[in-house]
Design a protein around this motif. Structure first.
Motif, PDB file in Angstrom:
ATOM      1  N   SER A  22       0.779  -1.294  -0.035  1.00  0.00           N
ATOM      2  CA  SER A  22      -0.056   0.049  -0.099  1.00  0.00           C
ATOM      3  C   SER A  22       0.874   1.385  -0.032  1.00  0.00           C
ATOM      4  N   VAL A  49      -3.050   0.738  -5.113  1.00  0.00           N
ATOM      5  CA  VAL A  49      -2.318  -0.240  -6.201  1.00  0.00           C
ATOM      6  C   VAL A  49      -2.139   0.717  -7.193  1.00  0.00           C
ATOM      7  N   LEU A  84       4.707  -4.353  -9.762  1.00  0.00           N
ATOM      8  CA  LEU A  84       3.892  -4.662  -8.295  1.00  0.00           C
ATOM      9  C   LEU A  84       3.947  -6.134  -8.596  1.00  0.00           C
ATOM     10  N   PHE A 144       0.497  -8.566  -4.592  1.00  0.00           N
ATOM     11  CA  PHE A 144      -0.779  -8.343  -5.009  1.00  0.00           C
ATOM     12  C   PHE A 144      -1.867  -9.094  -4.324  1.00  0.00           C
TER      13      PHE A 144
END
Length: 409
Positions: A85, A159, A169, A174
């Protein structure tokens, strides 16, 4: 201004903790009707939490003060991945052994803030590795994965910002939000947890957990986030010029911790007193109204109250006495940061960096050139100056008006 009926939401609102809530009216009604178990998760990425985590720790304390049950979740499972985050890049992966060491080290701090036990409103501490480590991949995908929309997950700011900047990422990261959502559902089943709290950067993760619990179990759970906390000058809470302001004594001496609060911006005093102390709001209003030199009295109260809470009464008393002796009495209090140097001595620039007053030898040289460095009260301008300490005779080192330390052999 919203008026709440429950003592919980009134307390959180009056002291400035509330940023976002899911169904505030229903949570308000629930908090009047029953003891609400609520949790916050802490990933063990270091041996200690720092001041940036204190809002969340205090949030659990407020929950208990209002008669409800705090659940401290140690991220022994999620800590092996790392929360992406609003991070620019992936965290380095920790070994299982290092995660376990960090969990054990962090546990101690919560005992100062919360009352643990077996009672209805006593705090408990759990480790999400207990259930996450046991998950089987295919059954988890079938049971839980079907409830998540990738399209929606990609739309969360935490995201989206990473992808918009074209920063990688990983699939590992994830999955973090799925695992955190699963935590909420698991805590709901195991402990009747009805509330997840966290910083504003956790909003998307919290909402995922609420929706997963509702879809899988038909249970209504709630979320509360706190505002993003920065200092009045725009700095990140919990960071100082010398790095993180750690809560554990092993990572940061009590005097340095005390000084962090004593040196806060005048504009932050009232807000910090509301968030980080148990002082009555009337007393905080009085202290916040002080002006001129008197605001320093309020800062000393802030430093004492927070240090007492985090480090204990003795640490607060010793730190204040050291500051008084150093700044008012002109001496050198016993709690100052200290550095031992060998018989051959050490260059002043290296001393400044080693004791933590400067981040590099280059910065140290600049400070010496600016006339900001003193040895036993005498300004030193020679960048090549070698500090020699005698046995049993500590030397007082000063950088500016606020940083003082002792050098000894």
């Amino acid at each position: 201004m919203t008026t709440y009926s429950s003592s919980l939401l009134r307390l959180l609102d009056e002291r400035g903790y509330i940023h976002q809530m899911t169904d505030a009216a229903a949570l308000d009604a629930l908090a009047q009707k029953q003891i609400v178990p609520g949790y916050i998760g802490f990933d063990p990425t270091a041996p200690s939490l720092h001041v940036g985590s204190m809002v969340q720790i205090m949030l659990l304390r407020r929950l208990q003060q209002a008669g409800h049950k705090p659940i401290v979740v140690m991220g022994g499972g999620t800590g092996k991945i790392g929360d992406p985050s609003f991070k620019d890049e992936a965290r380095g992966l920790l070994t299982n052994e290092k995660v376990a060491e960090n969990v054990a080290s962090i546990r101690r701090i919560f005992e100062r803030f919360l009352s643990f036990g077996d009672g209805p409103a006593d705090a408990i501490m759990v480790d999400n590795a207990e259930w996450l480590d046991r998950l089987e991949y295919l059954p988890f995908l079938r049971e839980v994965g079907q409830h998540f929309s990738v399209n929606r997950m990609l739309s969360f700011d935490s995201v989206k910002q990473r992808l918009d900047r074209e920063q990688s990422l990983s699939f590992l990261e994830f999955n973090y939000m799925i695992l955190q959502a699963y935590d909420f559902r698991e805590l709901s089943q195991r402990y009747g947890c009805r509330l997840q709290m966290g910083g504003s950067d956790q909003w998307g993760n919290i909402v995922n957990g609420i929706e997963l619990t509702r879809r899988m179990d038909g249970i209504e759970v709630f979320g509360v986030t706190t505002p993003l906390l920065t200092t009045a000058d725009g700095g990140k809470m919990g960071k100082s010029v010398n790095g993180a302001v750690w809560l554990n004594e092993e990572q940061l001496p009590a005097y340095d911790f005390w000084q962090y609060w004593r040196n806060c911006d005048d504009r932050d005093v009232g807000r910090f007193l509301r968030l980080f102390t148990d002082l009555p709001l009337e007393e905080i209003a009085r202290l916040d109204a002080l002006e001129g030199a008197e605001i320093n009295d309020a800062k000393v109260v802030l430093a004492n109250e927070v240090t007492r809470l985090v480090r204990g009464d003795d640490a607060a008393r010793t730190a204040e006495a050291t500051a008084r002796e150093t700044f008012v009495g002109g001496g050198a209090g016993e709690d100052l940061p200290a550095l031992t140097i060998g018989a051959e001595g050490m260059r002043l620039g290296a001393v400044l960096t080693e004791i933590g007053f400067t981040a590099s030898n280059g910065e140290a040289k600049r400070k010496i050139m600016e006339g900001a460095v003193k040895i036993d009260g005498e300004t030193i301008l020679d960048q090549g100056y070698v500090v020699i300490a005698e046995d049993g005779a500590p030397i007082k080192l000063s950088l500016g008006k606020k940083k003082h330390g002792l050098l000894m052999r």
